[in-house]
Write a protein that holds these residues in place. Structure first.
Motif, short mmCIF file in Angstrom:
data_model
loop_
_atom_site.label_atom_id
_atom_site.label_comp_id
_atom_site.label_asym_id
_atom_site.label_seq_id
_atom_site.Cartn_x
_atom_site.Cartn_y
_atom_site.Cartn_z
N GLY A 1 -0.80 4.07 -10.95
CA GLY A 1 -1.85 2.98 -10.29
C GLY A 1 -1.28 2.30 -9.44
N ASP A 2 -1.81 1.21 -8.64
CA ASP A 2 -1.46 0.20 -7.75
C ASP A 2 -0.10 -0.33 -8.21
N ALA A 3 0.51 -0.79 -7.04
CA ALA A 3 1.79 -1.39 -7.30
C ALA A 3 1.62 -2.65 -8.12
N ALA A 4 2.32 -3.10 -9.28
CA ALA A 4 2.02 -3.93 -10.27
C ALA A 4 3.06 -4.95 -9.57
N TRP A 5 3.66 -4.93 -8.87
CA TRP A 5 4.46 -6.09 -8.29
C TRP A 5 3.81 -6.97 -7.41
N LYS A 6 4.50 -8.26 -7.24
CA LYS A 6 3.55 -9.16 -6.22
C LYS A 6 4.32 -9.39 -4.89
N VAL B 1 9.73 -8.46 -8.13
CA VAL B 1 9.56 -7.88 -9.25
C VAL B 1 8.65 -8.67 -10.41
N THR B 2 7.89 -7.99 -10.94
CA THR B 2 7.32 -8.30 -12.11
C THR B 2 7.83 -7.70 -13.24
N PRO B 3 8.72 -8.64 -13.86
CA PRO B 3 9.63 -8.06 -15.15
C PRO B 3 8.48 -7.46 -16.10
N GLY B 4 9.09 -6.20 -16.64
CA GLY B 4 8.47 -5.46 -17.24
C GLY B 4 7.21 -4.67 -17.17
N SER B 5 7.05 -4.44 -15.77
CA SER B 5 5.78 -3.89 -15.30
C SER B 5 6.12 -2.31 -14.97
N GLY B 6 7.40 -2.13 -14.88
CA GLY B 6 7.88 -0.78 -14.32
C GLY B 6 8.18 -0.56 -13.08
N SER B 7 8.62 0.36 -12.66
CA SER B 7 9.33 0.65 -11.27
C SER B 7 8.34 0.45 -10.27
N SER C 1 0.78 -1.11 0.12
CA SER C 1 0.10 -0.05 -0.02
C SER C 1 0.77 1.43 -0.14
N ALA C 2 2.09 1.21 0.58
CA ALA C 2 3.10 2.47 0.41
C ALA C 2 3.80 2.70 -0.89
N TRP C 3 3.10 1.61 -2.07
CA TRP C 3 3.87 2.09 -3.20
C TRP C 3 2.85 1.91 -4.33
#
Ligand code: MG
Length: 251
Positions: free
Chosen positions: A73-78, A86-92, A66-68
């Motif tokens: 949008g919401d954090a795209a990592w898992k 890291v979800t590769p290719g999703s952005g920082s 939630s801090a990210w």
């Protein structure tokens, strides 16, 4: 004036001498505010995740992201097993809050399945103010140019030494960051500085940041806000992160 009186006034002068760090107070001034009490955190081990000091802004403690955010949008990592992947290719991954001068703790690990090859395969980074990168790379058993090794200020300062742990083990960064300052006309007033303690070993000692991190090009500054987000780089590799906290310093 008698000698005794002279000596007494000299003592008084010494007692009333101004603090060199804050002239509003005397040296040893009992009216100077006490340092706030802080409950220290617990260091992590390979098997156990540590905890943050009581006054830190906790950015990730194994729970939610939630801090990210990612982009707007919401954090795209898992979150996997209480770790960020890291979800590769999703952005920082970028903090929602901005920070200037700060102490930052972050732990990172390159899973055994990844295939480090120089800058490829096991690369990420901490971007202070979303601009200034402390490099993350599997740098035990993997060689690359010195100023792109783990703990480097990428393209600017190689780490003083290389204390990177073997692939599959957790590494810890403790970063002390002084943000650059800009004059009203946008010119540089003072550069940024960065100290990095990597697995308990100093690898950057108040190193001057020469400007925004660039690839294969000289760095330069452009004026920006006093506080900006911290981001974690998506370089296409599924690294893991845990136990991330920050303590804003003096601003
Ligand atoms: Mg990187």
């Amino acid at each position: 004036m008698t000698l005794v009186a002279l000596a007494a006034s000299a003592v008084l002068l010494v007692l009333q001498a101004q603090s060199q760090s804050n002239p509003a107070f005397g040296i040893h001034d009992k009216s100077r505010p006490q340092p706030a009490a802080v409950t220290p955190g617990m260091p992590s081990t390979q098997a156990r995740v540590g905890s943050a000091p009581s006054d830190a802004v906790v950015l990730f403690d194994g729970g939610s992201l939630s801090a990210w955010r990612t982009g707007n949008g919401d954090a795209a990592w898992k979150v996997v097993d209480g770790e960020i992947e890291v979800t590769p290719g999703s952005g920082s991954l970028t903090t929602r809050e901005g920070f200037g001068d700060c102490q930052l703790h972050v732990e990172w690990m390159v899973p055994k399945g990844l295939k480090p090859a120089g800058q490829a395969g096991a690369n990420s980074g901490i971007f202070l103010m979303d601009l200034y990168e402390v490099q993350i790379l599997q740098s035990a058993g993997n060689t690359t140019y010195a100023d792109g090794t783990a703990g480097s200020l990428y393209g600017q300062h190689p780490p003083l030494v290389n204390p990177c742990r073997p692939q599959g083990e957790w590494n810890a960064f403790d970063i002390l960051f002084t943000a650059p300052r800009f004059k009203e006309d946008g010119s540089l007033q003072s550069p940024g500085y960065c100290t990095v303690i990597f697995n308990g070993v100093v690898v950057q000692n108040h190193a001057e940041i020469f400007g925004r991190t660039a690839h294969a090009a000289p760095a330069s500054y452009a004026p920006h806000a006093a506080k900006l987000p911290i981001s974690i780089q998506d370089h296409g590799d599924a690294l893991r992160f845990r136990n991330i906290w920050v303590r804003p310093l003096g601003n």
